[in-house]
Design an enzyme around this catalytic site. Structure first.
Site: not given
Ligand code: GLU
Length: 573
Positions: A104, A433, A393, A479-480, A413
């Site tokens: 990370r 994030d 992602t 998918g965030g 991200e």
């Molecule tokens: N930044 C997000 C995360 O680390 C992922 C972003 C995404 O999946 O679009 O959870």
């Protein structure tokens, strides 16, 4: 309305029975001819091909993942790359060892806690803070891959970049998704290097099928191939990264070459917990993904999902309610474990999860869930407000000829990250994030910004094992924070509903992040909208662009699945 273990209400009996007959029938169809040697499932066919090629040359799962990641940096630049970070789970067949690698991004040493605040202490808007220098974290990808390669690589590091160098030099065809994403990323035009690369001279997004070459990235990969990941973390590549961030046309910021040189990937203790007859392993913090998926499954263990048909209103209600509870805990307790105490054991404690499960009512939604008090809790951190960007992602899953497996989720991200492009690759905007408001009610929140800290993620690379400890599946998704819902539902599809990998991925999505229950637009599941509202859910129907890529191990070979919502493919021999 909900099916607790050992009871099937008659009102749902018929649909449950119909589903079981269907599932039994599906299971009886001809046994497909599945690859038995190795397989990779990734978000772009060129990346899957690169991984398979490396395995054909004798490479292992980590080697294939590195080759595929290099190609993804080129062909799916909006989603992931060497300018970002990720999480990798590795399973070694020989002795059952499961390693978790945390690559990370970290905040630079000079970051200020109010970086995302206005002068009068309010949170700045996401769109004002998500591009340019300020959101860029120190990239972790290459040192994480190098660490995994030192421990599990089979082929020499320098050979793993050949497919990507070849494609970068000779060109690849712009895919429909890349074309579409360029068109959607309005602010990309404001960054001269990215504008020159992603648009035609007349300012149009590069058309589908355009032969795109990236000689700068080919040169970068040659350096990394010959000199190792260190070529990225010191010398002129590191200087160029620092300069791009410091001289950004928007939100200039202060990543230094010292920040880059001092980045360290982490090996962490994998999170493995039983779920019915299986063992599920996920990634520990700095991502919230492992804890949240294991909490949701642990809460659901008290319900007989096998007899709750997929896509039924009771399945949506039940999984949504369990998800609310997990997200409430996620908001309060999860952040970078090198900076705060995360009560992992308490959050995954069986008795604690049973007590959370009892909060679920069959007849009405609990609405917004409150965080619980896990047993080992020492310190209270307060809920936060961090943002999750729009779809980028990537996830890739690999199983090699020795049965070793990789599950890796990788990200810059938001789509196209910070928009800053250096030497052919994009820099992430992962620091968005973090919680924008570092304090709440006089207390620092778990996911507050701090120098060298990792922002909390939702990435959920997952490995599943059967009762004998044999690998059953590897999967994950972008998918965030919706990743958690996508992965959990796919695990339930595989285990409780006995679906094959593709069918589990294809199931219509529904997610709940302790707010609205979201139903996937254009799917059959939306018929439940009104009934769910009657149960007290706030319902939203929206596009839910997962990117699930997984492989299931069967007696007949490897059963791969790739998400039709994106462009990926599973390839094996
Ligand atoms: N930044 C997000 C995360 O680390 C992922 C972003 C995404 O999946 O679009 O959870």
């Amino acid at each position: 309305m909900l099916i607790k273990k050992d009871e099937i209400p008659s009102i749902f009996g018929r649909s449950a029975a119909a589903f079981l007959i269907f599932a039994a029938f599906a299971g009886c169809t001809a046994i497909p001819d599945l690859p038995r040697r190795h397989m990779i499932s990734a978000a772009n066919p060129l990346a899957s091909e690169a991984g398979r090629k490396i395995m054909r040359q004798g490479g292992g799962a980590v080697d294939a993942a590195i080759a595929a990641q290099a190609v993804l940096t080129l062909v799916e630049p909006q989603s992931s790359g060497i300018g970002g970070g990720g999480f990798l789970l590795h399973f070694r067949q020989l002795d059952g060892l499961i390693d978790s690698y945390d690559g990370r991004e970290t905040a630079p040493a000079a970051i200020r806690p109010d970086v995302f605040l206005t002068p009068d202490g309010k949170r700045r808007r996401f769109r004002d803070t998500s591009v340019g220098g300020a959101p860029v974290g120190v990239p972790g990808m290459l040192r994480m891959l190098a660490l995994a390669h030192r421990e599990h690589g089979k082929l020499p590091w320098n050979r793993l970049f050949d497919p990507a160098i070849d494609l970068a030099e000779n060109g690849f065809r712009v895919s429909p998704r890349l074309h579409q994403m360029i068109g959607r990323a309005k602010s990309l035009r404001g960054f001269p290097v990215a504008r020159a690369y992603f648009f035609t001279p007349s300012g149009k997004p590069l058309p589908v099928g355009y032969l795109l070459k990236n000689p700068d990235l080919a040169t970068t990969f040659r350096r990394i191939a010959s000199d190792g990941a260190e070529a990225f973390y010191s010398g002129d590549i590191a200087r160029d990264i620092a300069a791009a961030v410091q001289k950004s046309p928007q939100n200039p910021s202060n990543i230094t070459v010292a920040d880059i040189a001092s980045y360290q990937p982490k090996k962490r203790a994998s999170l493995c917990r039983p779920y019915r007859a299986w063992k599920i392993c996920g990634m520990p913090p700095a991502t919230s993904g492992g804890i949240a998926t294991l909490q949701i499954l642990g809460i659901l263990e008290d319900f007989d999902l096998a007899r709750t048909p997929p896509g039924s209103i009771q399945a949506v209600h039940l999984i949504s309610e369990a998800s609310r509870l997990a997200f409430a805990d996620r908001g309060r307790y999860v952040g970078d474990p090198d900076f705060i105490h995360v009560p992992i054991e308490g959050l995954l404690d069986r008795v604690y999860l049973q007590s959370r499960s009892k909060r679920i009512s069959a007849s009405e939604s609990m609405g917004k869930a409150a965080a619980g008090i896990p047993v080992s809790q020492q310190e209270t951190h307060f809920a936060d407000d961090s943002h999750d960007g729009f779809p980028s992602t990537s996830h890739l899953s690999v199983i090699d000829r020795n049965g070793n497996a990789v599950s890796m989720t990788t990200s810059i991200e938001r789509a196209f990250g910070s928009r800053l492009m250096v030497r052919g690759f994009l820099l992430n905007n992962q620091l968005t994030d973090f919680a924008y408001m570092p304090r709440r009610d006089g207390r620092t929140v778990a996911n507050a910004v701090a120098p060298r800290k990792r922002p909390r993620s939702s990435m959920s690379p997952t490995l599943i094992f059967d009762r004998d400890g044999k690998l059953f599946a590897t999967l994950g998704s972008p998918g965030g924070s919706r990743i958690i819902g996508y992965v959990t539902k796919t695990v339930i599809g595989l285990l409780d509903w006995g679906l094959d990998m593709q069918a589990a991925i294809d199931l219509p999505h529904h997610t709940n992040r302790n707010g609205a229950t979201e139903l996937e637009k254009g799917t059959a599941i939306t018929v439940h909208a009104d009934a769910l509202r009657k149960l007290g859910h706030e319902v939203r129907i929206r596009t839910l662009t997962s990117g699930l890529h997984g492989i299931r191990v069967t007696p007949h070979g490897y059963d791969g699945g790739a998400d039709r919502r994106r462009e990926g493919v599973a390839l094996g021999d």
